[in-house]
Motif scaffolding. Structure first.
Motif, PDB file in Angstrom:
ATOM      1  N   SER A   1      -9.326   1.003  -8.487  1.00  0.00           N
ATOM      2  CA  SER A   1      -9.210   2.344  -7.905  1.00  0.00           C
ATOM      3  C   SER A   1      -9.303   2.263  -6.376  1.00  0.00           C
ATOM      4  CB  SER A   1     -10.315   3.249  -8.457  1.00  0.00           C
ATOM      5  OG  SER A   1     -11.550   2.887  -7.849  1.00  0.00           O
ATOM      6  N   GLU A   2      -9.233   3.404  -5.747  1.00  0.00           N
ATOM      7  CA  GLU A   2      -9.329   3.456  -4.281  1.00  0.00           C
ATOM      8  C   GLU A   2     -10.747   3.103  -3.827  1.00  0.00           C
ATOM      9  OE1 GLU A   2      -6.876   4.209  -1.885  1.00  0.00           O
ATOM     10  OE2 GLU A   2      -5.684   3.708  -3.662  1.00  0.00           O
ATOM     11  N   ASP A   3     -11.730   3.581  -4.606  1.00  0.00           N
ATOM     12  CA  ASP A   3     -13.133   3.380  -4.234  1.00  0.00           C
ATOM     13  C   ASP A   3     -13.693   2.179  -4.982  1.00  0.00           C
ATOM     14  OD1 ASP A   3     -15.760   3.489  -3.572  1.00  0.00           O
ATOM     15  OD2 ASP A   3     -16.214   5.190  -4.888  1.00  0.00           O
ATOM     16  N   ARG A   4     -13.875   1.091  -4.280  1.00  0.00           N
ATOM     17  CA  ARG A   4     -14.302  -0.140  -4.948  1.00  0.00           C
ATOM     18  C   ARG A   4     -15.804  -0.366  -4.864  1.00  0.00           C
ATOM     19  NH1 ARG A   4      -9.504  -4.210  -2.799  1.00  0.00           N
ATOM     20  NH2 ARG A   4      -7.821  -3.297  -4.037  1.00  0.00           N
ATOM     21  N   GLU A   5     -16.546   0.655  -4.506  1.00  0.00           N
ATOM     22  CA  GLU A   5     -17.991   0.487  -4.313  1.00  0.00           C
ATOM     23  C   GLU A   5     -18.699   0.446  -5.666  1.00  0.00           C
ATOM     24  OE1 GLU A   5     -19.333  -0.098  -1.276  1.00  0.00           O
ATOM     25  OE2 GLU A   5     -17.236  -0.107  -0.636  1.00  0.00           O
ATOM     26  N   ILE A   6     -18.665  -0.703  -6.327  1.00  0.00           N
ATOM     27  CA  ILE A   6     -19.355  -0.812  -7.610  1.00  0.00           C
ATOM     28  C   ILE A   6     -20.861  -0.781  -7.372  1.00  0.00           C
ATOM     29  CG2 ILE A   6     -17.485  -2.039  -8.754  1.00  0.00           C
ATOM     30  CD1 ILE A   6     -18.847  -4.616  -8.270  1.00  0.00           C
TER      31      ILE A   6
ATOM     32  N   TYR B   1     -17.070  -7.588  -3.908  1.00  0.00           N
ATOM     33  CA  TYR B   1     -17.593  -6.223  -3.850  1.00  0.00           C
ATOM     34  C   TYR B   1     -18.977  -6.129  -4.489  1.00  0.00           C
ATOM     35  CZ  TYR B   1     -13.218  -4.535  -1.938  1.00  0.00           C
ATOM     36  OH  TYR B   1     -12.156  -4.325  -1.107  1.00  0.00           O
ATOM     37  N   GLY B   2     -19.254  -6.987  -5.454  1.00  0.00           N
ATOM     38  CA  GLY B   2     -20.559  -6.975  -6.118  1.00  0.00           C
ATOM     39  C   GLY B   2     -21.681  -7.399  -5.184  1.00  0.00           C
ATOM     40  N   PHE B   3     -21.510  -8.540  -4.531  1.00  0.00           N
ATOM     41  CA  PHE B   3     -22.548  -8.980  -3.582  1.00  0.00           C
ATOM     42  C   PHE B   3     -22.636  -8.019  -2.405  1.00  0.00           C
ATOM     43  CE2 PHE B   3     -22.276 -13.080  -5.813  1.00  0.00           C
ATOM     44  CZ  PHE B   3     -23.626 -13.320  -5.975  1.00  0.00           C
ATOM     45  N   ASN B   4     -21.491  -7.388  -2.052  1.00  0.00           N
ATOM     46  CA  ASN B   4     -21.524  -6.372  -0.992  1.00  0.00           C
ATOM     47  C   ASN B   4     -22.407  -5.198  -1.405  1.00  0.00           C
ATOM     48  OD1 ASN B   4     -20.432  -5.262   1.563  1.00  0.00           O
ATOM     49  ND2 ASN B   4     -19.621  -3.708   0.192  1.00  0.00           N
TER      50      ASN B   4
ATOM     51  N   PHE C   1     -28.750 -18.952 -25.233  1.00  0.00           N
ATOM     52  CA  PHE C   1     -27.990 -17.726 -25.428  1.00  0.00           C
ATOM     53  C   PHE C   1     -26.522 -18.117 -25.501  1.00  0.00           C
ATOM     54  CE2 PHE C   1     -31.809 -16.778 -23.134  1.00  0.00           C
ATOM     55  CZ  PHE C   1     -32.256 -15.543 -23.604  1.00  0.00           C
ATOM     56  N   SER C   2     -25.798 -17.593 -26.481  1.00  0.00           N
ATOM     57  CA  SER C   2     -24.373 -17.863 -26.513  1.00  0.00           C
ATOM     58  C   SER C   2     -23.637 -16.562 -26.816  1.00  0.00           C
ATOM     59  CB  SER C   2     -24.055 -18.937 -27.559  1.00  0.00           C
ATOM     60  OG  SER C   2     -22.757 -19.439 -27.323  1.00  0.00           O
ATOM     61  N   PHE C   3     -22.826 -16.148 -25.878  1.00  0.00           N
ATOM     62  CA  PHE C   3     -22.111 -14.878 -25.974  1.00  0.00           C
ATOM     63  C   PHE C   3     -20.623 -15.148 -25.811  1.00  0.00           C
ATOM     64  CE2 PHE C   3     -26.032 -13.759 -23.367  1.00  0.00           C
ATOM     65  CZ  PHE C   3     -26.787 -13.359 -24.469  1.00  0.00           C
ATOM     66  N   SER C   4     -19.785 -14.521 -26.653  1.00  0.00           N
ATOM     67  CA  SER C   4     -18.341 -14.717 -26.479  1.00  0.00           C
ATOM     68  C   SER C   4     -17.850 -13.958 -25.257  1.00  0.00           C
ATOM     69  CB  SER C   4     -17.582 -14.269 -27.725  1.00  0.00           C
ATOM     70  OG  SER C   4     -17.628 -12.865 -27.844  1.00  0.00           O
ATOM     71  N   ASN C   5     -18.597 -12.956 -24.834  1.00  0.00           N
ATOM     72  CA  ASN C   5     -18.335 -12.301 -23.546  1.00  0.00           C
ATOM     73  C   ASN C   5     -19.609 -11.578 -23.134  1.00  0.00           C
ATOM     74  OD1 ASN C   5     -16.729 -10.461 -25.797  1.00  0.00           O
ATOM     75  ND2 ASN C   5     -18.037  -9.210 -24.509  1.00  0.00           N
ATOM     76  N   GLY C   6     -19.633 -11.117 -21.889  1.00  0.00           N
ATOM     77  CA  GLY C   6     -20.775 -10.330 -21.437  1.00  0.00           C
ATOM     78  C   GLY C   6     -20.648  -8.922 -22.005  1.00  0.00           C
ATOM     79  N   ASP C   7     -21.346  -7.967 -21.393  1.00  0.00           N
ATOM     80  CA  ASP C   7     -21.272  -6.607 -21.926  1.00  0.00           C
ATOM     81  C   ASP C   7     -19.892  -5.997 -21.664  1.00  0.00           C
ATOM     82  OD1 ASP C   7     -23.106  -4.408 -23.105  1.00  0.00           O
ATOM     83  OD2 ASP C   7     -21.864  -3.416 -21.602  1.00  0.00           O
ATOM     84  N   GLY C   8     -19.198  -5.606 -22.741  1.00  0.00           N
ATOM     85  CA  GLY C   8     -17.815  -5.146 -22.644  1.00  0.00           C
ATOM     86  C   GLY C   8     -17.640  -3.861 -21.853  1.00  0.00           C
ATOM     87  N   VAL C   9     -18.536  -2.907 -22.069  1.00  0.00           N
ATOM     88  CA  VAL C   9     -18.428  -1.607 -21.386  1.00  0.00           C
ATOM     89  C   VAL C   9     -18.628  -1.799 -19.884  1.00  0.00           C
ATOM     90  CG1 VAL C   9     -19.495   0.675 -21.143  1.00  0.00           C
ATOM     91  CG2 VAL C   9     -19.175  -0.337 -23.424  1.00  0.00           C
ATOM     92  N   ASN C  10     -19.599  -2.618 -19.537  1.00  0.00           N
ATOM     93  CA  ASN C  10     -19.885  -2.882 -18.129  1.00  0.00           C
ATOM     94  C   ASN C  10     -18.691  -3.550 -17.441  1.00  0.00           C
ATOM     95  OD1 ASN C  10     -22.221  -2.879 -16.122  1.00  0.00           O
ATOM     96  ND2 ASN C  10     -21.518  -5.002 -16.004  1.00  0.00           N
ATOM     97  N   CYS C  11     -18.085  -4.525 -18.103  1.00  0.00           N
ATOM     98  CA  CYS C  11     -16.930  -5.231 -17.549  1.00  0.00           C
ATOM     99  C   CYS C  11     -15.775  -4.252 -17.335  1.00  0.00           C
ATOM    100  CB  CYS C  11     -16.515  -6.350 -18.495  1.00  0.00           C
ATOM    101  SG  CYS C  11     -15.050  -7.236 -17.971  1.00  0.00           S
ATOM    102  N   HIS C  12     -15.557  -3.395 -18.317  1.00  0.00           N
ATOM    103  CA  HIS C  12     -14.498  -2.386 -18.213  1.00  0.00           C
ATOM    104  C   HIS C  12     -14.720  -1.492 -16.987  1.00  0.00           C
ATOM    105  CE1 HIS C  12     -11.789   0.906 -19.468  1.00  0.00           C
ATOM    106  NE2 HIS C  12     -12.770   1.689 -19.059  1.00  0.00           N
ATOM    107  N   SER C  13     -15.940  -1.017 -16.813  1.00  0.00           N
ATOM    108  CA  SER C  13     -16.231  -0.107 -15.706  1.00  0.00           C
ATOM    109  C   SER C  13     -15.958  -0.757 -14.359  1.00  0.00           C
ATOM    110  CB  SER C  13     -17.692   0.342 -15.752  1.00  0.00           C
ATOM    111  OG  SER C  13     -17.942   0.981 -16.958  1.00  0.00           O
ATOM    112  N   ILE C  14     -16.351  -2.036 -14.233  1.00  0.00           N
ATOM    113  CA  ILE C  14     -16.136  -2.733 -12.959  1.00  0.00           C
ATOM    114  C   ILE C  14     -14.640  -2.901 -12.694  1.00  0.00           C
ATOM    115  CG2 ILE C  14     -16.385  -4.970 -11.804  1.00  0.00           C
ATOM    116  CD1 ILE C  14     -19.211  -5.125 -12.889  1.00  0.00           C
ATOM    117  N   CYS C  15     -13.905  -3.354 -13.701  1.00  0.00           N
ATOM    118  CA  CYS C  15     -12.466  -3.576 -13.496  1.00  0.00           C
ATOM    119  C   CYS C  15     -11.758  -2.260 -13.171  1.00  0.00           C
ATOM    120  CB  CYS C  15     -11.842  -4.213 -14.742  1.00  0.00           C
ATOM    121  SG  CYS C  15     -12.335  -5.926 -14.947  1.00  0.00           S
ATOM    122  N   GLU C  16     -12.191  -1.175 -13.808  1.00  0.00           N
ATOM    123  CA  GLU C  16     -11.589   0.134 -13.532  1.00  0.00           C
ATOM    124  C   GLU C  16     -11.866   0.548 -12.083  1.00  0.00           C
ATOM    125  OE1 GLU C  16     -12.931   3.420 -16.083  1.00  0.00           O
ATOM    126  OE2 GLU C  16     -10.847   3.442 -16.799  1.00  0.00           O
TER     127      GLU C  16
END
Lengths: 419, 266
Positions: free
Chosen positions: B104-109, A198-201, B85-100
C-alpha cells in the motif's frame, strides 16, 4: 564436544564475492555500505547490497525456485569451488549421508511482497507465477540447495532471526554425532526485502548512516545481505585429511565449541544484563573444554543498536573479566551490514579468514568507542597469530548462540588434556 | 551405517480441527470415539503476562497450549527444557497483514506486527512464558516440518542426554495466500522426549530414516487432516500411541526421505 572440520567454506556479501575478495576488503578495511536505494524503499538508512543479483539465473529445471534469496544462494554456492567440494563429498559419503542446514530470517518474502502489489484487480488473487513453497516459504533455501546438489539426506532451515546461521552448526553437529549423516552443508542466506527494512524502521533500529558498532554515538543497524556456507565433516582420525577434500591441514579450521541459550525476557530487546548471551558464551567454552583465556579474539554480534551492544558488552565482561579482560573484540557489521539470518555464517567465515591469515579485523565506521562498554574494541586491523576465536550471534525473541573456531594444531594441543 | 535413535515420550499435546487436546483426541485416535472435523478451538494462553497475551498471535497460542499439555503430563514444569520448534510457516494472518501494508501507500508496519513476523516468534513468547533459558531450535522444512523437528529433537535427547520438548504448529493464511498455501486451520503437536524411561513414560520410540512409503490413514477425514496440515504428518505416531500397541509407523518427512518409527507402549 568432538571438534568438527570445516573442510570448505565461502562467503558472498556486499564486501566481496568469495574468500579472496572478502579477505582483500577486510585487509583494506573497505567500506561498501551505501545509502538505501533498494527497490522502491524510501528510508534514510544505509544498506549492504550484493551487486547484480538480478543477473543470476536459476539452474535448468529449477525456475520455480527463482527469488532473490535463492539467486544469492546460487551465487554463493558457486564461489571458491564450494560446489565442487560438495560434489566430491557426495562421491565420498553418498548423497543420502550429507545434510543441509541453512539459516535465513526472511527467505524469499520479497517475491510475496512484489506479488501483493500485482494482485488481480477484480479477484484479489496473487499472480499465477508466484510459487509459494519454493520461494517465500522459510524452507526455500534448503529446498533449493538440496535440489541443486541432488542430495537425499536430512534437511531443515533454521529461522531464529539473527542467530539462525550460527545455530545451524549446532544442528549439524548433533546430526553427525548421532550418526545420521557424515557431512553437512551449513550456512545462511538472507536478502534485502521490504519487511526487514520497514520492520526495523518501525522499531527505530535503523541507523541513518553506515552502522557504528560499539561507538558512543551508535544509533542502529545497517541491513545487509549475504550468503555464507561451510562443509562440516568429522575430523579424520589422523590429522592428515584423506577422503575429506581439505586443502591445507596446518591451516585447517575446526569448530571447537557451541553454546546456545534463550533470554526468556523480551521479544525484541535483549536482556539488559546480557544474561542469555553470557550463558551462550560460557556453554561454548565448556563444550570446547576451554577457559576464557584460551580465546584470542571475539567477533562480536555488535549490531550497533544502543541496547544490543550494551547488553553484549556486559555479557562479555561477565565471562572474560577475570581471566582475559583485554581480549580483542570487533564487529564485522560495520563492513557487511547486519545480514540477519546469514550473519552467524558470514562471521564464522570471517573468523576462519582471521585464523588463517593471522590478523584481528578492526571494526569499520566506529570513531569513538563507547568507553562505558569497557571492551578492548579494535578499530584497526592488527597482525596477530590467532589459535582460537569466538563468534557471537544473538537474535529477536532472545535467541543466543556462541561458536568457537580454532586452528587444527591448537585443538590438537588442547585435546590431550581437556575433556 | 544406518543410525537408530531411541527415546521415551513422557508427554503429548495436541490441537487440531475436531481434536481439542490429547486427553480427548487420544480416545478418537484409538477408535473409541468417531472423528468429526470441527473448527480448531484454541485455549487462552493463561501463562503469558497480560501484555504478551494481547499481542500473541494464533501460532503462539497453539504452541503454548500443546506444550503445556505435554509438560504437565510429564510433570516437568520449570525444568529448563531444551526445545525444538518446527513450523511450516510463521503466523499466517500476521504475514498477510504485513504484505498488504507493504503493497500500500503507507508502509509503516507496526513494531508488534514486525516482531510477530519472525519465524521464531512463538519460541520467543514460549521462553518468556515458561521462563526457559535453555537452547531452542526453530526450524522449517515446508511440508516436512514435523519430521525435521522430530529428528532434531531426537538428536538433542540422544546426543546431549537431556529431555527435550518438540513443538510443531501451523496456522492458516487468509486469501489471497490461502489459494497458494491452503492450510485449513490451526493445528499443533507437542512431544516431550526423554532419554530414560520414567514412571510418566507413555511410549518408547526408535526412529531411523527410510525410503519406505509413509503410513496413510484409512479414515478419509483423518487422512485429509494428515495431508492438509504439515504438523499433522505426525498424527499416525499419535494414533499408534493412543492404541497402546507396539507397531511400525512410517512418517512423511522430505519428498524422498521418511522416518521409520518403532513404537512400544510403556
Amino acid at each position: 564436544m568432538k571438534p568438527l572440520l570445516l573442510s570448505h567454506y565461502t562467503v558472498t556479501s556486499c564486501i566481496g564475492q568469495g574468500l579472496q575478495q572478502t579477505l582483500d576488503a577486510l585487509l583494506q578495511q573497505r567500506q561498501t555500505l551505501k545509502p538505501c536505494d533498494f527497490e522502491t524503499v524510501d528510508l534514510p538508512t544505509f544498506i549492504g547490497e550484493v551487486e547484480a543479483l538480478d543477473d543470476v539465473a536459476m539452474p535448468p529445471g529449477m525456475q520455480e525456485y527463482d527469488c532473490r534469496n535463492n539467486r544469492l544462494a546460487k551465487l554463493g554456492l558457486e564461489q571458491d569451488g564450494f560446489d565442487l567440494a560438495v560434489k566430491a563429498a557426495i562421491d565420498t559419503y553418498g548423497a543420502d549421508r550429507i545434510g543441509v542446514f541453512l539459516g535465513t530470517s526472511t527467505s524469499g518474502i520479497l517475491e510475496t511482497e512484489l506479488a501483493f502489489r500485482n494482485r488481480d484487480r477484480t479477484t484479489g488473487k496473487l499472480p499465477e507465477d508466484f510459487i509459494y513453497g519454493k520461494t517465500q516459504n522459510t524452507y526455500s533455501v534448503a529446498y533449493f540447495t538440496r535440489e541443486y546438489f541432488k542430495l537425499a539426506g536430512p534437511a531443515a532451515v533454521v529461522s531464529s532471526a539473527c542467530s539462525s546461521s550460527a545455530k545451524v552448526f549446532s544442528i549439524a553437529r548433533r546430526m553427525i554425532e548421532a550418526g545420521l549423516i557424515d557431512a553437512a552443508i551449513v550456512g545462511g542466506v538472507d536478502t534485502l526485502c521490504l519487511t526487514t527494512l520497514y520492520g526495523f524502521n518501525s522499531l527505530n533500529l535503523l541507523s541513518s548512516q553506515a552502522c557504528r558498532p560499539y561507538d558512543k554515538d551508535r544509533d542502529g543497524i545497517s541491513i545487509g545481505e549475504a550468503a555464507a556456507f561451510a562443509l562440516l565433516e568429522r575430523v579424520p582420525d589422523t590429522q592428515t585429511p584423506s577422503s575429506v577434500n581439505s586443502t591445507n591441514s596446518a591451516d585447517t579450521i575446526l569448530l571447537l565449541g557451541v553454546g546456545e541459550s534463550s533470554d526468556a525476557y523480551h521479544m525484541s530487546s535483549p536482556h539488559p544484563e546480557g544474561l542469555g548471551a553470557k550463558l551462550a558464551m560460557q556453554q561454548a567454552l565448556q563444550s570446547a573444554g576451554l577457559k576464557p583465556s584460551d580465546i584470542d579474539y571475539i567477533n562480536l554480534h555488535g549490531t550497533a543498536t544502543p541496547s544490543n551492544d550494551a547488553a553484549e558488552a556486559k555479557a562479555v565482561r561477565a565471562v572474560f573479566a577475570q581471566e582475559n579482560k583485554d581480549v580483542p573484540c570487533s564487529s564485522s557489521k560495520g563492513a557487511t551490514g547486519h545480514t540477519l539470518g546469514a550473519a552467524g555464517a558470514v562471521e564464522a567465515v570471517i573468523c576462519a579468514l582471521a585464523l588463517q591469515n593471522n590478523f584481528i579485523p578492526g571494526g569499520l565506521n566506529t570513531e569513538a568507542v563507547d568507553t562505558e562498554l569497557q571492551l578492548n574494541y579494535q578499530l584497526q586491523n592488527r597482525p596477530q597469530s590467532l589459535q582460537r576465536v569466538m563468534s557471537n550471534s544473538f537474535g529477536f525473541g532472545g535467541t543466543n548462540c556462541s561458536l568457537i573456531f580454532g586452528l587444527a594444531n591448537a585443538a590438537d594441543a588442547e585435546t590431550s588434556h581437556k575433556p | 551405517m544406518s543410525s537408530r535413535l531411541t527415546v521415551y515420550i513422557d508427554g503429548i499435546g495436541l490441537i487440531a480441527p475436531g481434536l481439542n487436546n490429547w486427553a480427548s483426541g487420544s480416545q478418537t485416535l484409538a477408535g473409541l470415539a468417531p472423528y468429526q472435523s470441527a473448527k480448531t478451538v484454541i485455549p487462552t494462553p493463561e501463562l503469558l503476562p497480560a501484555a504478551e497475551r494481547r499481542r500473541a498471535s494464533d501460532i503462539v497460542k497453539v504452541t503454548l497450549a500443546t506444550s503445556l499439555e505435554a509438560i504437565s503430563q510429564a510433570g516437568l514444569r520449570n525444568n529448563n527444557l531444551s526445545s525444538v520448534f518446527s513450523f511450516s510457516n510463521g503466523d499466517g494472518v500476521n504475514c498477510h497483514s504485513i504484505c498488504e501494508m507493504l503493497a500500500s501507500e503507507d508502509r509503516e508496519i507496526s513494531p508488534t506486527r514486525f516482531h510477530n513476523s519472525v519465524h521464531n516468534a512463538a519460541a520467543g513468547y514460549w521462553s518468556i512464558a515458561t521462563k526457559t533459558m535453555a537452547t531452542s531450535s526453530v526450524l522449517c522444512a515446508f511440508d516436512g516440518s514435523f519430521g525435521a523437528g522430530l529428528l532434531d529433537a531426537l538428536t538433542q535427547v540422544v546426543v546431549e542426554d537431556t529431555p527435550c520438548i518438540l513443538m510443531t504448529s501451523d496456522t492458516p493464511y487468509p486469501e489471497p495466500m490461502f489459494s497458494k498455501r491452503p492450510i485449513p486451520d490451526n493445528s499443533g503437536i507437542a512431544l516431550l522426549l526423554t532419554p530414560e524411561k520414567s514412571p510418566k513414560s507413555i511410549a518408547k520410540i526408535t526412529v531411523s530414516v527410510t525410503d519406505e512409503p509413509a503410513y496413510q490413514f484409512s479414515d478419509a477425514e483423518l487422512e485429509t487432516l494428515r495431508t492438509a496440515i504439515p504438523s499433522m504428518r505426525g498424527l499416525p505416531l499419535l494414533q499408534s500411541i493412543a492404541r497402546k500397541e507396539s507397531g511400525h509407523i512410517v512418517l512423511d518427512y522430505l519428498d524422498d526421505l521418511r522416518l521409520a518409527v518403532e513404537v512400544h507402549p510403556c
